[in-house]
Structure formats: C-alpha cells, structure tokens
Scaffold this motif. Structure first.
Motif, PDB file in Angstrom:
ATOM      1  N   ILE A  98      62.189 137.046  47.728  1.00 39.33           N
ATOM      2  CA  ILE A  98      60.574 136.919  47.310  1.00 39.33           C
ATOM      3  C   ILE A  98      60.825 137.504  45.846  1.00 39.33           C
ATOM      4  O   ILE A  98      61.297 138.610  45.762  1.00 39.33           O
ATOM      5  N   VAL A  99      60.105 136.902  44.873  1.00 39.05           N
ATOM      6  CA  VAL A  99      60.187 137.377  43.433  1.00 39.05           C
ATOM      7  C   VAL A  99      58.628 137.374  42.894  1.00 39.05           C
ATOM      8  O   VAL A  99      57.555 136.589  43.377  1.00 39.05           O
ATOM      9  N   ARG A 100      58.542 138.438  42.024  1.00 30.73           N
ATOM     10  CA  ARG A 100      57.287 138.271  41.480  1.00 30.73           C
ATOM     11  C   ARG A 100      57.216 138.103  40.061  1.00 30.73           C
ATOM     12  O   ARG A 100      58.332 138.305  39.326  1.00 30.73           O
ATOM     13  N   LEU A 101      56.463 137.110  39.588  1.00 30.75           N
ATOM     14  CA  LEU A 101      56.443 136.472  38.222  1.00 30.75           C
ATOM     15  C   LEU A 101      55.918 137.192  37.236  1.00 30.75           C
ATOM     16  O   LEU A 101      54.675 137.951  37.473  1.00 30.75           O
ATOM     17  N   TYR A 102      56.198 137.410  35.780  1.00 30.49           N
ATOM     18  CA  TYR A 102      55.699 138.155  34.688  1.00 30.49           C
ATOM     19  C   TYR A 102      55.019 137.050  33.859  1.00 30.49           C
ATOM     20  O   TYR A 102      55.492 136.603  32.924  1.00 30.49           O
ATOM     21  N   TRP A 103      53.868 136.606  34.363  1.00 33.66           N
ATOM     22  CA  TRP A 103      53.209 135.569  33.697  1.00 33.66           C
ATOM     23  C   TRP A 103      52.445 136.238  32.150  1.00 33.66           C
ATOM     24  O   TRP A 103      52.735 135.380  31.498  1.00 33.66           O
ATOM     25  N   ASP A 104      52.212 137.428  32.261  1.00 29.30           N
ATOM     26  CA  ASP A 104      52.022 137.822  30.842  1.00 29.30           C
ATOM     27  C   ASP A 104      52.799 138.120  29.786  1.00 29.30           C
ATOM     28  O   ASP A 104      52.981 138.156  28.756  1.00 29.30           O
ATOM     29  N   VAL A 105      54.261 137.944  30.198  1.00 33.23           N
ATOM     30  CA  VAL A 105      55.283 138.346  29.469  1.00 33.23           C
ATOM     31  C   VAL A 105      56.016 136.867  29.122  1.00 33.23           C
ATOM     32  O   VAL A 105      56.209 136.559  28.163  1.00 33.23           O
ATOM     33  N   ALA A 106      56.072 136.050  30.137  1.00 35.34           N
ATOM     34  CA  ALA A 106      56.919 134.686  29.601  1.00 35.34           C
ATOM     35  C   ALA A 106      55.960 133.516  30.624  1.00 35.34           C
ATOM     36  O   ALA A 106      56.736 133.173  31.747  1.00 35.34           O
ATOM     37  N   PRO A 107      54.904 133.260  30.234  1.00 36.32           N
ATOM     38  CA  PRO A 107      54.144 132.071  30.962  1.00 36.32           C
ATOM     39  C   PRO A 107      54.683 130.743  31.151  1.00 36.32           C
ATOM     40  O   PRO A 107      54.646 130.227  32.309  1.00 36.32           O
ATOM     41  N   LEU A 108      55.594 130.480  30.013  1.00 38.25           N
ATOM     42  CA  LEU A 108      56.352 129.198  30.343  1.00 38.25           C
ATOM     43  C   LEU A 108      57.453 129.100  31.312  1.00 38.25           C
ATOM     44  O   LEU A 108      57.453 128.362  32.323  1.00 38.25           O
ATOM     45  N   ALA A 109      58.221 130.296  31.328  1.00 36.23           N
ATOM     46  CA  ALA A 109      59.220 130.192  32.421  1.00 36.23           C
ATOM     47  C   ALA A 109      58.647 130.630  33.702  1.00 36.23           C
ATOM     48  O   ALA A 109      59.364 129.841  34.726  1.00 36.23           O
ATOM     49  N   ALA A 110      57.502 131.344  33.819  1.00 36.70           N
ATOM     50  CA  ALA A 110      56.799 131.676  35.141  1.00 36.70           C
ATOM     51  C   ALA A 110      56.347 130.403  35.738  1.00 36.70           C
ATOM     52  O   ALA A 110      56.592 130.065  36.839  1.00 36.70           O
ATOM     53  N   GLU A 111      55.647 129.408  34.854  1.00 44.25           N
ATOM     54  CA  GLU A 111      55.145 128.348  35.455  1.00 44.25           C
ATOM     55  C   GLU A 111      56.311 127.192  35.707  1.00 44.25           C
ATOM     56  O   GLU A 111      56.072 126.648  36.577  1.00 44.25           O
ATOM     57  N   ASN A 112      57.188 127.223  34.886  1.00 45.47           N
ATOM     58  CA  ASN A 112      58.439 126.258  35.236  1.00 45.47           C
ATOM     59  C   ASN A 112      59.028 126.458  36.449  1.00 45.47           C
ATOM     60  O   ASN A 112      59.297 125.753  37.467  1.00 45.47           O
ATOM     61  N   PHE A 113      59.282 128.161  36.788  1.00 44.32           N
ATOM     62  CA  PHE A 113      59.959 128.462  37.861  1.00 44.32           C
ATOM     63  C   PHE A 113      59.085 128.133  39.206  1.00 44.32           C
ATOM     64  O   PHE A 113      59.349 127.678  40.415  1.00 44.32           O
ATOM     65  N   ALA A 114      57.765 128.755  39.207  1.00 44.26           N
ATOM     66  CA  ALA A 114      56.809 128.332  40.265  1.00 44.26           C
ATOM     67  C   ALA A 114      56.589 126.920  40.474  1.00 44.26           C
ATOM     68  O   ALA A 114      56.388 126.728  41.962  1.00 44.26           O
ATOM     69  N   THR A 115      56.495 126.084  39.568  1.00 50.77           N
ATOM     70  CA  THR A 115      56.535 124.625  40.049  1.00 50.77           C
ATOM     71  C   THR A 115      57.647 124.315  40.554  1.00 50.77           C
ATOM     72  O   THR A 115      57.337 123.347  41.486  1.00 50.77           O
TER      73      THR A 115
END
Length: 342
Positions: A98-115
């Motif tokens: 399980i990973v926690r995403l840094y949306w405030d640091v890298a929103p593009l990378a977080a959205e890409n991974f989450a999707t």
C-alpha cells in the motif's frame, strides 16, 4: 524540501482519478506462488477420497498430511505431469503493498499512478491506450530488482523496461517539487524515466538510500504498508537487475483504509459451480502492533507470529537509554497514526 501534505488540486487532464484517492495498493505474486498454491488446492480437492485427506480444503490439513503432499502428487499419474512441487502455505510476507500518494508534490505522477491502479477494478472496463495495451498495472511484470537500490515495474507495454504509456497519452513532464525531494530512505515511490520529462507508467520503490537519483527522478509517494513484501521480492535480485524468478502485479486499485483489505494473500478456491472452476478469495491476515521493553523481545514476538499475522510496527518502551531506539519508536508511532489498517 517540499511539504508532503494530504490535499492538492487535480493534475493534468485525461486521468480520471483525483486527489481523493490518497492510497493505492498493488499485489505482488513472486515466483508464481499463487498459481502453485491454486494447483495444490485443486489436487487436494480432487483427490481427498483417494488419499484419505481429512478435508477437501488444503488450508485445513494437518502437518503430517501437508508433509506427504509432494509424494502424493509425484506418484499420481494424472497430477504428476501438472506440478512438480506442492505449495500449501501462503506467502509469509503477504502480497499487498500500500502506497500513499503525494498529490501536493507531484499531482501529475500521482494521478497517473492512481488511474493505472484503478483502471479495470471491479466490473469497470479497462481502457486501451495508444500502444494497444490496456492502461493498467494489473498482470504486468516487475522487470528490475537491484538489491539495496530499487524495485522497478509498470512497463505493461513491453514488459522489460523499454516501454510504458501514461494515462495522458504519451510522456509527461517532471514536476519540480517531486524532483526536489531526496531519496534518503527505503520505501519511496518514484517515476522511472529515460531522461528529462520522459515519464510514462514505469515506477520504482527504493530499497535503500539512492542519492544518485536525486534531481533526476520525481518522488510522488511512499510505501506505508507491505514493505515486507517488497523485501521478499528483493531476495530475487540479480547483478543484471532482471529478477531471477517471475514477479508480477496480479491485482491493484485504490485503497480505502478500514474498508479495503490491507494485508493477506490470494487463494483460488476450487469451485465446480464457477465457470472457471475457481473462486478467487483474498484471505486477510490480521495486523498487530507490539509494545515491548526492547527490540530483541519485539523481534522474537514478530518471528513467532510467522505467517499467521503481519506485524506493522512496534513501540520500544525505553526513554533516554538509547537515542537511536527511542527515535525509531517515535517514528513507528507517527507512521501507525498516519495510516489505519485492519
């Protein structure tokens, strides 16, 4: 260094998952353990009368029965050609990361991974990318494991680190705040790339301090549970980087604390009424926290638990006698408070 908070505006267009998805999971199948366990379960279910097993469920067999499974399978005319070794035990480390995403640091990378984790979950149809491949991490390979460095995956296009595709179409830019974070510990989640602004779907988890990656790769999250599974995969690292056994992501998706199972393993239960002949079940392993007077006692308890439960943290009740131990204990408390599991 950029602050790592919990909220952020949504990243670029085309992903479809927003910052409400704070956590994601992916399940690692190491050395085809899941299929080997499924085959052993099918053998016991089909031959219980022939060999006098006490139960048709392999998980309920006694120790003496389990010790004879290899011999039974080897001498069985029908099953000896289908399997060479019986696997009746679940993976000790579990399979879920399980990973926690840094949306405030890298929103593009977080959205890409989450999707890419969410696509195809449940009954939803998985979209197909420009490469002609489904845009999901599900059933993709871990193509690189270097001890003390990184575990790298996410190339669902080529499967060898030469491909990848983002949910935004092709490659997307590096995000400055993610580049400014330091690779100062194990368990950090970063974007694999082939140079500046070349991010696609490949990602890595650090297996130690990797300062050589600072300023070159975007960090966009961290492992909050299941690092023991990552370490189990690290045991198959090679000098070339290609793991010595097959390691795959068999399942992935958004993780909702106290709702989505946090640790366990997949068991494909034989089911004659199912079209496929099996019913996949995720067997949950309970998680426990340890309060102990010292590290040695905590580790002894952890080892005694074996594969029956997952120990996610321990608190060392020592104040002032050992600064290093006290710091570690406080770190474990913070991590335990940050993420609720069941």
């Amino acid at each position: 260094m950029a602050r790592r908070g919990d909220s952020a505006p949504r990243g670029g267009g085309g992903g479809g998952v927003d910052s409400s998805c704070q956590y994601c999971f992916f399940d690692l199948d190491i050395n085809n353990h899941r299929s080997k366990l499924a085959l052993t379960a099918a053998f016991v279910d089909a031959t219980d009368s022939r060999y006098g097993f006490s139960n048709k469920d392999v998980r309920k067999l006694g120790g003496s029965e389990l010790s004879r499974l290899n011999d039974y399978m080897a001498m069985d005319h029908e099953w000896s050609t289908r399997a060479t070794t019986a696997v009746a035990s679940p993976p000790i480390s579990g399979v879920r990361v399980i990973v926690r995403l840094y949306w405030d640091v890298a929103p593009l990378a977080a959205e890409n991974f989450a999707t890419l984790c969410a696509n195809g979950s449940g009954q939803s149809k998985c979209p197909v990318g420009e490469s002609g491949k489904e845009l999901t991490y599900r059933n993709s390979k871990v193509h690189r494991v270097e001890r003390g460095f990184v575990l790298q995956a996410g190339d669902f296009v080529m499967g060898n680190g030469a491909g990848g595709e983002s949910v935004f179409g092709k490659k997307f830019k590096d995000e400055r705040h993610g580049l400014n974070l330091h690779h100062d510990r194990s368990g950090l989640l970063g974007m694999g790339n082939s140079g500046k602004n070349s991010n696609t779907s490949q990602f890595y988890v650090t297996l130690g301090k990797t300062p050589q990656c600072d300023g070159k790769h975007v960090i966009f999250g961290e492992v909050v549970s299941g690092m023991e599974t990552i370490r189990a995969a690290e045991e198959f690292a090679t000098s070339s980087g290609e793991p010595s056994v097959d390691i795959r992501i068999t399942e992935c998706g958004p993780h909702i604390p106290l709702s989505t199972p946090s640790n366990g393993y997949w068991f494909d239960r034989p089911d004659p009424e199912s079209f496929s002949g099996i019913t996949p079940e995720f067997v949950i392993k309970p998680r426990v926290g340890i309060i102990a007077p010292n590290v040695q006692v905590a580790e002894k308890f952890r080892n005694t638990m074996g594969s029956c439960a997952a120990v996610t943290m321990y608190v060392v009740d020592i104040i002032g006698s050992d600064d290093d131990v006290t710091i570690q204990a406080r770190s474990d408390r913070r991590r335990a408070g940050m993420f609720c599991v069941h």
